[in-house]
Design an enzyme around this catalytic site. Structure first.
Site, PDB file in Angstrom:
ATOM      1  N   ASP A   1      -5.082   6.799   1.234  1.00  0.00           N
ATOM      2  CA  ASP A   1      -5.653   7.675   2.257  1.00  0.00           C
ATOM      3  C   ASP A   1      -6.405   8.850   1.651  1.00  0.00           C
ATOM      4  OD1 ASP A   1      -4.592   6.158   4.383  1.00  0.00           O
ATOM      5  OD2 ASP A   1      -2.669   7.176   4.218  1.00  0.00           O
TER       6      ASP A   1
ATOM      7  N   ARG B   1       7.866  17.260   3.452  1.00  0.00           N
ATOM      8  CA  ARG B   1       6.682  17.738   4.170  1.00  0.00           C
ATOM      9  C   ARG B   1       6.667  19.239   4.452  1.00  0.00           C
ATOM     10  NH1 ARG B   1       4.897  13.732   1.924  1.00  0.00           N
ATOM     11  NH2 ARG B   1       4.155  11.913   3.091  1.00  0.00           N
TER      12      ARG B   1
ATOM     13  N   ASP C   1       4.229  12.474  10.032  1.00  0.00           N
ATOM     14  CA  ASP C   1       3.821  13.455   9.036  1.00  0.00           C
ATOM     15  C   ASP C   1       2.745  14.407   9.532  1.00  0.00           C
ATOM     16  OD1 ASP C   1       5.637  12.715   7.135  1.00  0.00           O
ATOM     17  OD2 ASP C   1       4.291  11.344   6.086  1.00  0.00           O
TER      18      ASP C   1
ATOM     19  N   SER D   1       2.305   0.731   2.470  1.00  0.00           N
ATOM     20  CA  SER D   1       2.240   2.183   2.592  1.00  0.00           C
ATOM     21  C   SER D   1       3.532   2.742   2.010  1.00  0.00           C
ATOM     22  CB  SER D   1       2.096   2.586   4.066  1.00  0.00           C
ATOM     23  OG  SER D   1       2.132   3.994   4.193  1.00  0.00           O
TER      24      SER D   1
END
Length: 407
Positions: free
Chosen positions: A19, A99, A128, A180
């Site tokens: 990404d 995060r 996220d 992923s």
């Protein structure tokens, strides 16, 4: 949609994965060629940081900032969660732990660099995006946020690979290994490809799939023992060797991984409302949670333990849902710390082919009394139980008398 006219400098959350690798050239093309400052939060992903600066600069970033966030993540978030025994539907919150500290650092760097916006690579389907953006809103309120997955025409990871190939962006994956993944000191997640169908059994022994250890099938035939020391609910030593919490997790990852510990396959309920299937590796964390729970059994009173078990669900939800920087978190963390005041002692565990087997627990603050509970001779007067049962059962007795018309 963000107003692009005044966006001249962007801070990008950069992992070097699929990404964020294509986001740099995409931002250059779609936001009037702004300066891109790539920020990689080091949360213990180790080898994934290798070659990151060269890649970021080659694809258009002006510089790469690597922020060491390992101990902040462990000490400020993971240890309180461990004290609360917080789990989200059996998931040990690996991605969710990292995060908040990354989002906070992005905000701090964006303000220091005079950036006009912060960009992240989280999809519009996942959790996220919420976690990053709530942290940014807490520390840089009003900062513009760019989320390409909510803007661009790219629809899949295969199309991302097409874009990368067209723009000469180097990738470490192929279409066949295009899971992923998210990795930090605490865990590694796997999503996508064959895992998208819950009917498919994960191929744990496929080369390159598991990275933090082996499957239970391939674990040694002899058990391994490990002893963990805790002080006030926090791990402080392994097998008598004192070390900081992040090093304890690192060492337990190795021991646990070698013995097939901490692999789970779950379908979880995402914050945005859909169910998602994932395989998680959390070897060290799984061992720590088990050890902590064993120690609590003998050191925490019944009422406190039961309330803490209820609050653990709320605490896990809070972390999972991106609300770490909130008054509720501070209040619940205070409870976690207070309830762990006497969670001090040693826990010995036997690790065998994916199983964690308790092998002995000791504490100077133990509430366990062998003298009281023994089947042998005891100081406990069993005759006292009759009066207790009469009082405890009094409401039941009165109800029965009412139904019989004897009141």
């Amino acid at each position: 949609m963000v107003d692009k006219s005044n966006i001249k400098k962007i801070v990008l959350a950069y992992s070097g994965g699929l990404d964020t690798s294509i986001i740099i050239p995409w931002l250059k093309e779609n936001y009037n060629n702004p300066e891109i400052i790539a920020v990689a939060g080091n949360v213990g992903q180790n080898d994934e940081l290798e070659g990151l600066e060269e890649k970021a600069l080659k694809t258009g970033a002006s510089k790469l900032i690597v922020a060491d966030l390992v101990d902040e993540m462990v000490d400020d978030i993971i240890i309180p969660a461990l004290k609360m025994d917080a789990k989200y539907e059996t998931y040990l919150l690996g991605t969710a732990f990292a995060r908040p500290v990354i989002g906070k650092k992005l905000a701090e760097i964006a303000l220091a660099e005079g950036a006009d916006a912060i960009c992240h690579g989280a999809t519009g389907k996942g959790n996220d995006q919420v976690r990053f953006e709530l942290a940014i809103k807490r520390f840089a309120p009003g900062m513009k946020i760019i989320a390409p997955w909510r803007e661009w025409d790219i629809k899949s990871r295969d199309e991302e690979i097409d874009y990368a190939e067209a723009h000469n962006v180097p990738l470490k994956i192929s279409r066949e290994t295009n899971y992923s993944k998210d990795k930090n000191l605490w865990h590694l997640s796997h999503e996508g490809l064959d895992l998208e169908d819950p009917a498919n059994e994960p191929d744990y022994d496929k080369p390159g799939f598991l990275e933090m250890g082996v499957s239970p099938v391939k674990a040694p035939d002899e058990p391994a023992y490990v002893t963990i020391d805790f002080e006030a609910g926090a791990p402080v030593a392994i097998d008598g060797e004192k070390m900081k919490a992040s090093k304890i997790i690192e060492k337990l990852n190795k021991i646990g991984g070698e013995n097939g510990i901490g692999i789970i396959d779950i379908v979880e309920n995402r914050l945005v409302g859909m169910k998602d299937r994932g395989v998680y590796e959390t070897p060290g964390g799984t061992i720590l949670y088990k050890a902590h729970e064993q120690l609590e059994m003998i050191t925490v009173d019944k009422d406190t333990l039961h309330v803490k078990q209820k609050l653990a669900v709320d605490y896990a939800d809070l972390i999972y849902n991106g609300k770490w920087y909130s008054p509720l978190q501070e209040a619940l963390t205070a409870f976690a710390n207070e309830s762990n005041k006497y969670v001090t002692g040693s826990v010995k565990l036997k690790l065998y082919k994916g199983n964690i087997i308790p092998a002995g627990t000791t504490s100077p603050y133990s509430l366990y009394s062998e003298n009281l509970v023994t089947f042998g001779e005891s100081d406990y007067d069993q005759n006292q139980a009759a009066g207790f049962i009469n009082l405890w059962g009094l409401p039941t007795t009165v109800q029965a008398l009412r139904e019989q018309g004897k009141l």
